[in-house]
Design an enzyme around this catalytic site. Structure first.
Site, PDB file in Angstrom:
ATOM      1  N   SER A 167      52.905  62.236  61.077  1.00 23.82           N
ATOM      2  CA  SER A 167      51.868  61.336  59.961  1.00 23.82           C
ATOM      3  C   SER A 167      51.977  60.022  60.372  1.00 23.82           C
ATOM      4  CB  SER A 167      52.174  61.906  58.518  1.00 23.82           C
ATOM      5  OG  SER A 167      51.038  61.496  57.706  1.00 23.82           O
ATOM      6  N   ASP A 332      44.109  70.331  58.617  1.00 26.22           N
ATOM      7  CA  ASP A 332      44.662  69.218  57.783  1.00 26.22           C
ATOM      8  C   ASP A 332      43.437  68.064  57.432  1.00 26.22           C
ATOM      9  OD1 ASP A 332      45.463  66.427  57.333  1.00 26.22           O
ATOM     10  OD2 ASP A 332      46.863  66.436  59.075  1.00 26.22           O
ATOM     11  N   HIS A 365      47.862  69.325  56.139  1.00 27.11           N
ATOM     12  CA  HIS A 365      48.647  68.138  56.529  1.00 27.11           C
ATOM     13  C   HIS A 365      50.251  68.590  56.749  1.00 27.11           C
ATOM     14  CE1 HIS A 365      49.346  64.007  57.927  1.00 27.11           C
ATOM     15  NE2 HIS A 365      50.076  63.729  56.843  1.00 27.11           N
TER      16      HIS A 365
END
Lengths: 385, 385
Positions: A167, A332, A365
């Site tokens: 991320s 995600d 995610h």
């Protein structure tokens, strides 16, 4: 509940014992040209630095995270660091071979967590004796990278074996490879992006908006009064949901949802659905160790992200020399796989050695944090040579 | 800009001229048992009611919409009603054959739009002479349906030919078919859902949170002071983005995004990215005709939605006798296609006649409003018999 349940699985595995360390710089000049004195961040390492200092893997952390990537501080910690499933002796990122290191970000969100060491808007400005607030310089991914580089250089390290992160950690990893290509022969981008496009820029603004609307925020000058906890809590509610998927959320939330048909929500607009109350309670607890201004600074750093921090993406990506592995998560909803796919395709078009695999699973995610072991073997192979 | 550009395409087509009408009820009892007096809503119709009164199609509107489903008030209106592409003489919902009618919701968001007539928290409570504020009863989809039913009955209508609506309009349409099955032989659910699951309940709460945090909200009691425009604006920014997709947003926003690398956002945390400023400006303009409490009431109505408004979804869906057409949008991020697919599968399992087709396109949720003509032929066929 959702995440806690999933994380507890990790607690089964044997973990390294680790210690948070401190890195101090007398001064630091930001990407935007501003300089401040006394910048301090925390860091952790796993495994041993070899004599040639050529076995170093840097792990860059996600938005709400810190440098606790693996291991435990005490054997009875409820859970180890977030990527413990792939970092440790004999694991995909093998600490019998590699010296793995991770650094708390500037403006780290968890500034009031006793295990986090960071410098940001909540830190004391030595020239005024008061917290910086919004006088703290705007930060970019390049600044996070430059702090890490200064720490590595202080340890005599001049090149990494690899950099890897999920991320926001992926943004730092990609920035490393573009800003300092000679340092980075291998790059692993997990649930990441090579730039914040228009969608992502406004999407991230959602996390900032409730804080700016909270009357306690007072343009960031709240350190001698009540902090904007309502705004910070709302932001954390958004972040938790954005990092999950309907499939996972509904599965876990079904029991809670049924109770939301209770008469109170039908009769009182101020009453809260059980599922919302659960999300809020969790966010309120997390908000205690976090700072609202730090959240705004991290949002801005992500919004400003453009590989190489120059004027266009193509130039930034063209600087990368690393062999690259992209691991987005199929479902995600926060940084959708198109981000990784497009970056991968650009690198391939540049004749770079780039691999692309997706993480499957209902966590969305969060697969990049909690589900990373699904691609442990891919990562191990990638690091073989 | 995004939506305006797309809507202007509609303006090319010839449009009906329509007039907003008014329906008054001396009193109305809500699903939760509360009763208020003087409930008034606006409505529009297209085509002629036949003598048998059996050619009526009810159109139920979406969250930020109103009863202006087709036609123009004046020939020089910039755009016609939102489903004008499929409602009109010779169109899929053919006003040469059908009497098409649409009703402004209770607590309609656009209460300050001169073309909207609604009763909600911003309306004067006749017993106090002041706006209801949060004393207004909590509303459900059943209440929106019951107001529509009272209007239809006042026109001597006892059954519909069909009911159709997008998004929140789909919730009303499905609720109609479950609450009053003998009324509804045909049901068209566009970008809809048969219930608000745990994900959707908390997702919708995002639109409420910035309003509740805005200090001007004052627990809904702001009618003699400044309204919570910052919170309402943030909510509308969220709504606009939730109804689109990264593909569309990035395509339209790319020029704006590049400007976001301007030095101000790199140097001042209070500066705003161009793309965010654009989204905010648009939301601020829309907020002028809207009311924050009304938004909270519509959010709650959507959160409380469960087909049949009973204790479980299966029972509610089992009451439906209509032939049904589900039209979700493939890339919808707000009410993803799984909602329609699951409802469709339940109806099929109940031996109901149910069809399912998806809208393709980069507009995501908004395909169900702006892109509906892509399935004009499907709708025309569905209404043939």
């Amino acid at each position: 509940m959702l995440v806690v349940i999933a994380l507890s699985m990790h607690a089964q595995a044997q973990s390294l014992l680790v210690e948070k360390q401190r890195f101090e710089m007398p001064s630091f000049t930001f990407f935007n040209g501003k300089t401040i004195s006394n910048v301090t961040v925390g860091w952790e390492s796993y495994g041993e630095l070899n004599a040639a200092k050529d076995n170093v893997i840097l792990i860059t952390h996600y938005f709400t995270g810190n440098s606790h990537a693996a291991g435990k501080y005490h054997p009875d910690d409820p859970a180890p660091g977030y990527w413990d499933a792939i970092i440790g002796p004999g694991k995909a990122i093998d600490t019998d071979r590699f010296f793995v290191i991770s650094v708390d970000s500037l403006a780290n969100l968890g500034v009031h967590d006793p295990k986090v060491i960071t410098t940001g808007p909540a830190s004391i400005n030595p020239t005024t004796g008061k917290p910086y607030g919004l006088a703290f310089p705007v930060i970019t991914m390049r600044d996070l990278v430059n702090v890490q580089k200064a720490l590595l250089e202080s340890l005599g390290i001049q090149q990494l074996y690899a950099v890897a992160g999920p991320s926001m950690g992926s943004m730092q990893a990609i920035e490393w490879a573009s800003a300092y290509p000679a340092w980075i022969p291998r790059l692993i981008s997990v649930i990441g992006a090579a730039h914040a496009d228009a969608w992502t820029t406004t999407f991230l603004e959602r996390w900032a908006l409730p804080i700016k609307i909270d009357p306690n925020w007072q343009k960031g000058d709240y350190y001698e009064s009540q902090p904007p906890l309502a705004g910070l809590t709302a932001a954390l509610m958004f972040i938790t949901q954005d990092a999950l998927t309907p499939a996972y959320f509904n599965q876990q939330g079904e029991t809670l949802k049924h109770q939301s048909l209770a008469p109170d929500v039908l009769n009182d607009i101020n009453a809260e659905h059980v599922i919302t109350a659960w999300l809020r309670k969790r966010a309120e607890a997390r908000a205690q160790s976090m700072d609202a201004n730090h959240l705004l600074y991290l949002v801005r750093a992500c919004q400003l992200f453009l590989t190489g921090q120059g004027q266009d993406l193509a130039t930034g990506l063209a600087r990368i020399q690393a062999k690259t592995l992209f691991i987005p998560a199929t479902d995600d909803l926060l940084l959708m796989p198109y981000h990784a796919r497009e970056a991968h395709q650009s690198l391939v078009a540049n004749q770079s050695d780039s691999q692309y695999v997706e993480l499957q699973g209902d966590l969305g995610h969060l697969e990049g944090v909690i589900g990373i072991a699904k691609h442990a073997e891919t990562i191990r192979q990638f690091l073989q040579d």
